[in-house]
Motif scaffolding. Structure first.
Motif, PDB file in Angstrom:
ATOM      1  N   LYS A 185      26.083  64.054 -27.042  1.00  0.00           N
ATOM      2  CA  LYS A 185      25.145  65.029 -27.599  1.00  0.00           C
ATOM      3  C   LYS A 185      24.065  64.345 -28.447  1.00  0.00           C
ATOM      4  N   HIS A 186      24.458  63.250 -29.103  1.00  0.00           N
ATOM      5  CA  HIS A 186      23.521  62.573 -30.012  1.00  0.00           C
ATOM      6  C   HIS A 186      23.007  61.250 -29.465  1.00  0.00           C
ATOM      7  N   SER A 188      20.530  60.555 -27.752  1.00  0.00           N
ATOM      8  CA  SER A 188      19.068  60.401 -27.791  1.00  0.00           C
ATOM      9  C   SER A 188      18.497  60.399 -29.209  1.00  0.00           C
ATOM     10  N   ASP A 189      19.207  61.033 -30.150  1.00  0.00           N
ATOM     11  CA  ASP A 189      18.632  61.152 -31.489  1.00  0.00           C
ATOM     12  C   ASP A 189      19.272  60.236 -32.532  1.00  0.00           C
ATOM     13  N   ILE A 190      20.413  59.603 -32.208  1.00  0.00           N
ATOM     14  CA  ILE A 190      21.006  58.630 -33.126  1.00  0.00           C
ATOM     15  C   ILE A 190      21.001  57.269 -32.446  1.00  0.00           C
ATOM     16  N   GLU A 191      20.185  56.383 -32.972  1.00  0.00           N
ATOM     17  CA  GLU A 191      19.996  55.071 -32.370  1.00  0.00           C
ATOM     18  C   GLU A 191      21.324  54.308 -32.253  1.00  0.00           C
ATOM     19  N   THR A 193      23.855  54.920 -30.459  1.00  0.00           N
ATOM     20  CA  THR A 193      25.009  55.692 -29.996  1.00  0.00           C
ATOM     21  C   THR A 193      25.321  55.350 -28.548  1.00  0.00           C
TER      22      THR A 193
END
Length: 344
Positions: A185-186, A188-191, A193
């Motif tokens: 889920k993350h 794309s938004d948490i580098e 991951t």
């Protein structure tokens, strides 16, 4: 100082004043100044006169290099590590360094004075788990072997160290399905991951992923070749799971030597990745995992999907997988791919 005994002009035992634990000093004469003054060197200090006498007699019977005799445990570690570290992986270096830091009481002891009881005490008093104790014993073996090869000591006491039986249970905890979903889920938004997901779907350790070179990634045939540690684990082939292919493609740049790079475009160091990327991601997503849990998750997912046992061993680099068997045919690769794609 009170001189107690002189041995044919070659050495002496001196009783030191004051309340000392080792109050008997042994010195030897190594030569003479032009004015006739003796050039003396210290053999050591001892708790009793009997021990001092024995040390002096042993030296006179078989003289040894006093500079070598005064080398400390930490000196041997420094000399040994300079030769060893360029030949091993970064993760192996971290293991050695952690083992060394866990035996701090030995650092300032003369290596020739360290006996089996000192090494055993260091192991017994270590509060870490069995894996750490094994690394400590292995470090002892390496250092004492080096010291013997260089005539610093005459006996390797590390072989007498007993680790005892393992009492703790493994606390490796695979990522749950919900946690894996949260990582996706993350992504794309948490580098970074994506790197955790790649490890979960490939079985690579952090060190192995950071060492993975782009030249060893085949995007057409969807395979990666890498790995460290054991002979079985080195240069093992792992099919790229379709789910992580887009993640690898996004990072892949043939102009970069490594798949995972830092902000300078260079290979990322283990410590930097772990402290600056892995731990913050775990904290941000409220997860409690160690890096090795990714590898454990990969093996667990394969097992839960009823993957072939031999395929699992090949892909994670299990020690029972003999080096002589590591010749991959097209059939082998397809078999591995079929098994890795059992993971949903």
């Amino acid at each position: 100082m009170i001189k107690l005994r002189k041995a044919n002009g070659n050495g002496s035992i001196v009783k030191l004043k004051g309340n000392r634990r080792k109050s008997f000093m042994v010195r030897v004469t190594q030569g003479w100044e032009k004015d006739g003054k003796q050039i003396r060197k210290l053999i050591g200090t001892y708790a009793t006169q009997k021990e001092a006498q024995k040390a002096l007699i042993d030296y006179l019977d078989n003289p040894y290099d006093l500079d070598l005799a005064n080398i400390l445990f930490k000196d041997v570690y420094e000399k040994w590590s300079k030769l060893k570290y360029p030949k091993v992986s970064h993760s192996a270096i971290l293991g050695y360094q952690a083992a060394y830091n866990n035996v701090e009481k030995l650092h300032d002891m003369k290596i020739k004075d360290i006996k089996a009881r000192h090494l055993q005490e260091a192991i017994d008093k270590c509060s870490k788990g069995q894996a750490t104790k094994k690394k400590i014993k292995f470090l002892f073996g390496q250092m004492f072997a080096y010291a013997m090869q260089n005539d610093i000591i005459t006996k390797n006491y590390s072989e007498f160290v007993d680790l005892g039986k393992a009492t703790e249970k493994s606390n490796r905890e695979p990522f749950s399905n919900k946690e894996i979903e949260l990582l996706w889920k993350h992504v794309s938004d948490i580098e970074f991951t994506d790197t955790i997901i790649i490890m979960i779907y490939s079985g690579f350790r952090i060190g192995e992923l950071l060492e993975l070179e782009t030249k060893n990634i085949d995007l057409i045939n969807m395979t990666m070749t890498g790995g460290l540690k054991t002979e079985a684990g080195k240069n093992r082939l792992v099919p790229i799971h379709p789910k992580i292919l887009p993640l690898i493609e996004k990072r892949y740049n043939k102009d970069n030597q490594y798949l995972i790079i830092n902000f300078k475009g260079k290979k990322m160091k283990y410590d930097n990745y772990y402290r600056e990327k892995f731990i913050p991601i775990m904290e941000q997503l409220n997860m409690k995992h160690r890096p090795h849990d990714c590898r454990h998750t990969f093996a667990t997912l394969l097992s839960n999907a009823n993957a072939n046992a031999t395929a699992i061993k090949k892909m994670i680099g299990h020690e029972s997988y003999a080096t002589t068997e590591k010749i991959y045919t097209h059939k082998d690769i397809e078999e591995l791919r079929k098994n890795v794609e059992l993971i949903k």
